[in-house]
Motif scaffolding. Structure first.
Motif, PDB file in Angstrom:
ATOM      1  N   LEU A  68     -12.657  -4.199   3.032  1.00  0.00           N
ATOM      2  CA  LEU A  68     -11.865  -3.047   3.503  1.00  0.00           C
ATOM      3  C   LEU A  68     -12.549  -2.251   4.605  1.00  0.00           C
ATOM      4  O   LEU A  68     -11.876  -1.590   5.395  1.00  0.00           O
ATOM      5  N   SER A  86      -1.049 -10.240  -5.186  1.00  0.00           N
ATOM      6  CA  SER A  86      -1.499  -9.616  -3.933  1.00  0.00           C
ATOM      7  C   SER A  86      -1.953 -10.685  -2.948  1.00  0.00           C
ATOM      8  O   SER A  86      -1.704 -10.580  -1.743  1.00  0.00           O
ATOM      9  N   THR A  87      -2.611 -11.719  -3.452  1.00  0.00           N
ATOM     10  CA  THR A  87      -3.089 -12.786  -2.564  1.00  0.00           C
ATOM     11  C   THR A  87      -1.910 -13.560  -1.966  1.00  0.00           C
ATOM     12  O   THR A  87      -1.909 -13.892  -0.772  1.00  0.00           O
ATOM     13  N   PHE A 123     -11.420 -12.440  -1.372  1.00  0.00           N
ATOM     14  CA  PHE A 123     -10.606 -11.876  -2.465  1.00  0.00           C
ATOM     15  C   PHE A 123     -10.696 -12.782  -3.696  1.00  0.00           C
ATOM     16  O   PHE A 123     -10.780 -12.294  -4.827  1.00  0.00           O
ATOM     17  N   ASP A 128      -4.818  -3.076 -11.507  1.00  0.00           N
ATOM     18  CA  ASP A 128      -4.183  -2.641 -10.268  1.00  0.00           C
ATOM     19  C   ASP A 128      -4.456  -3.731  -9.214  1.00  0.00           C
ATOM     20  O   ASP A 128      -5.559  -3.809  -8.695  1.00  0.00           O
ATOM     21  N   ARG A 129      -3.487  -4.575  -8.987  1.00  0.00           N
ATOM     22  CA  ARG A 129      -3.510  -5.761  -8.114  1.00  0.00           C
ATOM     23  C   ARG A 129      -4.172  -6.962  -8.788  1.00  0.00           C
ATOM     24  O   ARG A 129      -5.183  -6.832  -9.467  1.00  0.00           O
ATOM     25  N   PHE A 130      -3.576  -8.150  -8.530  1.00  0.00           N
ATOM     26  CA  PHE A 130      -4.143  -9.409  -9.039  1.00  0.00           C
ATOM     27  C   PHE A 130      -3.581 -10.543  -8.180  1.00  0.00           C
ATOM     28  O   PHE A 130      -3.415 -10.358  -6.964  1.00  0.00           O
ATOM     29  N   GLU A 174      -8.450  -4.598  -8.519  1.00  0.00           N
ATOM     30  CA  GLU A 174      -9.040  -5.581  -7.597  1.00  0.00           C
ATOM     31  C   GLU A 174      -8.795  -5.165  -6.155  1.00  0.00           C
ATOM     32  O   GLU A 174      -7.738  -4.582  -5.881  1.00  0.00           O
ATOM     33  N   PRO A 175      -9.685  -5.491  -5.243  1.00  0.00           N
ATOM     34  CA  PRO A 175     -10.999  -6.057  -5.525  1.00  0.00           C
ATOM     35  C   PRO A 175     -11.946  -4.964  -5.992  1.00  0.00           C
ATOM     36  O   PRO A 175     -11.854  -3.831  -5.523  1.00  0.00           O
ATOM     37  N   LYS A 197       1.294   2.492  -7.232  1.00  0.00           N
ATOM     38  CA  LYS A 197       0.860   1.711  -8.402  1.00  0.00           C
ATOM     39  C   LYS A 197      -0.434   2.221  -9.021  1.00  0.00           C
ATOM     40  O   LYS A 197      -0.627   2.107 -10.229  1.00  0.00           O
ATOM     41  N   ARG A 234     -15.456  -5.575  -1.967  1.00  0.00           N
ATOM     42  CA  ARG A 234     -14.434  -4.597  -1.578  1.00  0.00           C
ATOM     43  C   ARG A 234     -14.855  -3.878  -0.289  1.00  0.00           C
ATOM     44  O   ARG A 234     -14.059  -3.693   0.614  1.00  0.00           O
ATOM     45  N   TYR A 282      -0.176 -10.824   0.516  1.00  0.00           N
ATOM     46  CA  TYR A 282      -0.943 -10.387   1.700  1.00  0.00           C
ATOM     47  C   TYR A 282      -1.502 -11.562   2.498  1.00  0.00           C
ATOM     48  O   TYR A 282      -1.346 -11.624   3.714  1.00  0.00           O
ATOM     49  N   GLN A 283      -2.198 -12.491   1.799  1.00  0.00           N
ATOM     50  CA  GLN A 283      -2.812 -13.592   2.565  1.00  0.00           C
ATOM     51  C   GLN A 283      -1.777 -14.684   2.874  1.00  0.00           C
ATOM     52  O   GLN A 283      -1.899 -15.377   3.872  1.00  0.00           O
ATOM     53  N   ASP A 302       0.854  -1.196   0.000  1.00  0.00           N
ATOM     54  CA  ASP A 302       0.000   0.000   0.000  1.00  0.00           C
ATOM     55  C   ASP A 302       0.891   1.248   0.000  1.00  0.00           C
ATOM     56  O   ASP A 302       1.909   1.290   0.697  1.00  0.00           O
ATOM     57  N   ARG A 316     -12.215 -11.968  -7.378  1.00  0.00           N
ATOM     58  CA  ARG A 316     -11.348 -12.160  -8.559  1.00  0.00           C
ATOM     59  C   ARG A 316     -12.044 -13.012  -9.619  1.00  0.00           C
ATOM     60  O   ARG A 316     -11.976 -12.701 -10.813  1.00  0.00           O
ATOM     61  N   ILE A 325      -7.104  -3.205   6.138  1.00  0.00           N
ATOM     62  CA  ILE A 325      -5.800  -3.819   5.876  1.00  0.00           C
ATOM     63  C   ILE A 325      -4.672  -2.813   6.100  1.00  0.00           C
ATOM     64  O   ILE A 325      -3.630  -3.143   6.673  1.00  0.00           O
TER      65      ILE A 325
HETATM   66  P1  TMP Z   1      -5.853  -1.157  -3.013  1.00  0.00           P
HETATM   67  O1  TMP Z   1      -5.806  -0.279  -1.813  1.00  0.00           O
HETATM   68  O2  TMP Z   1      -4.572  -1.252  -3.754  1.00  0.00           O
HETATM   69  O3  TMP Z   1      -7.033  -0.909  -3.868  1.00  0.00           O
HETATM   70  O4  TMP Z   1      -6.038  -2.672  -2.460  1.00  0.00           O
HETATM   71  C1  TMP Z   1      -6.931  -2.972  -1.498  1.00  0.00           C
HETATM   72  C2  TMP Z   1      -6.307  -3.708  -0.337  1.00  0.00           C
HETATM   73  O5  TMP Z   1      -6.596  -5.096  -0.455  1.00  0.00           O
HETATM   74  C3  TMP Z   1      -4.789  -3.590  -0.181  1.00  0.00           C
HETATM   75  O6  TMP Z   1      -4.513  -3.345   1.202  1.00  0.00           O
HETATM   76  C4  TMP Z   1      -4.285  -4.960  -0.540  1.00  0.00           C
HETATM   77  C5  TMP Z   1      -5.429  -5.876  -0.245  1.00  0.00           C
HETATM   78  N1  TMP Z   1      -5.507  -7.083  -1.076  1.00  0.00           N
HETATM   79  C6  TMP Z   1      -5.238  -8.325  -0.481  1.00  0.00           C
HETATM   80  O7  TMP Z   1      -4.927  -8.397   0.699  1.00  0.00           O
HETATM   81  N2  TMP Z   1      -5.336  -9.438  -1.262  1.00  0.00           N
HETATM   82  C7  TMP Z   1      -5.707  -9.407  -2.576  1.00  0.00           C
HETATM   83  O8  TMP Z   1      -5.772 -10.453  -3.246  1.00  0.00           O
HETATM   84  C8  TMP Z   1      -5.981  -8.104  -3.167  1.00  0.00           C
HETATM   85  C9  TMP Z   1      -6.395  -8.016  -4.601  1.00  0.00           C
HETATM   86  C10 TMP Z   1      -5.870  -6.986  -2.382  1.00  0.00           C
END
Ligand code: TMP
Length: 213
Positions: free
Chosen positions: A59, A105-106, A75, A100-102, A44-45, A21, A55, A109-110, A17, A79, A158
């Motif tokens: 969030l 990210s999973t 997530f 923007d994210r795919f 995404e999401p 991007k 989303r 982050y996860q 974050d 997707r 997050i």
């Molecule tokens: P963004 O702020 O870039 O729009 O992304 C939303 C938040 O979701 C960001 O903190 C990252 C998180 N995220 C995951 O944890 N796993 C995922 O698969 C995706 C797509 C986003």
């Protein structure tokens, strides 16, 4: 005049974050459109009715209200719908899709962040995407200090996580880049906006040249 590609091209942007991007993906879409490419900018999401609902849940829910497994599945659900409803149709029309994210990210982050099993998350990603992978991914690398400094104050669920969480995620992106050198290009996101964009264009030009006309 529209530029022709042999097929749709799928480009993703990734990073912790506050890495910049979202700004860079918007800028790239505008730049390519100006050059005559048909582009679909997405994220995404979200960016479809179900994705937007999820989303909000992902969030805006209070801290501690979603388990790690629930989060991963939501997530993945967002997707799957986004791939079917937005990404695949645009690729079939021969467009450049910039997301923007795919999937990474999973994993970051996860997997690294929440500690879920990476192999399982890879299988979950493959199921959600029906096997679709990006052709090219830009990871914007910034320090955790820069990321925290750049973020707005009203953190989402997050973003509320601390420094250790984001350090784990940053390390996971570095590892993903090492493991996928063909697909993932690391960009120095600490530089100013124009310099970051120049790095992206430099890596993109040869790639597009090999895909087009
Ligand atoms: P963004 O702020 O870039 O729009 O992304 C939303 C938040 O979701 C960001 O903190 C990252 C998180 N995220 C995951 O944890 N796993 C995922 O698969 C995706 C797509 C986003």
């Amino acid at each position: 005049m529209d530029k022709k590609l042999n097929k749709g091209v799928f480009i993703t942007f990734e990073g912790i974050d506050g890495c910049g991007k979202s700004v860079q993906s918007r800028r790239l879409a505008a730049y390519l459109q100006k050059k005559g490419y048909k582009c679909r900018l997405t994220f995404e999401p979200g960016d479809c009715a179900l994705g937007e609902e999820l989303r909000r849940v992902l969030l805006k829910s209070p801290a501690g209200s979603l388990s790690a497994r629930t989060e991963a599945l939501l997530f993945a659900t967002a997707r799957a719908q986004h791939v079917d409803e937005v990404i695949i149709p645009a690729l079939k029309r021969g467009e450049i899709v910039i997301c923007d994210r795919f999937i990474d990210s999973t994993i970051a982050y996860q997997g690294a962040g929440r500690g879920l099993d990476i192999k399982f998350l890879q299988a979950l990603n493959a199921f959600a995407t029906d096997g679709l992978e990006p052709d090219l991914t830009f990871v914007l690398r910034v320090s955790v200090a820069t990321s925290l400094g750049r973020r707005k104050q009203d953190f989402d669920r997050i973003e509320e996580e601390g420094k250790v969480f984001f350090s784990l995620i940053a390390d996971a992106y570095s590892l993903l880049a090492e493991q996928n050198p063909q697909r993932i290009k690391v960009i120095d996101g600490e530089a100013d906006e124009d310099k970051v964009f120049a790095q992206i264009c430099q890596k993109l030009e040869p790639f597009l040249a090999s895909e087009g006309e």
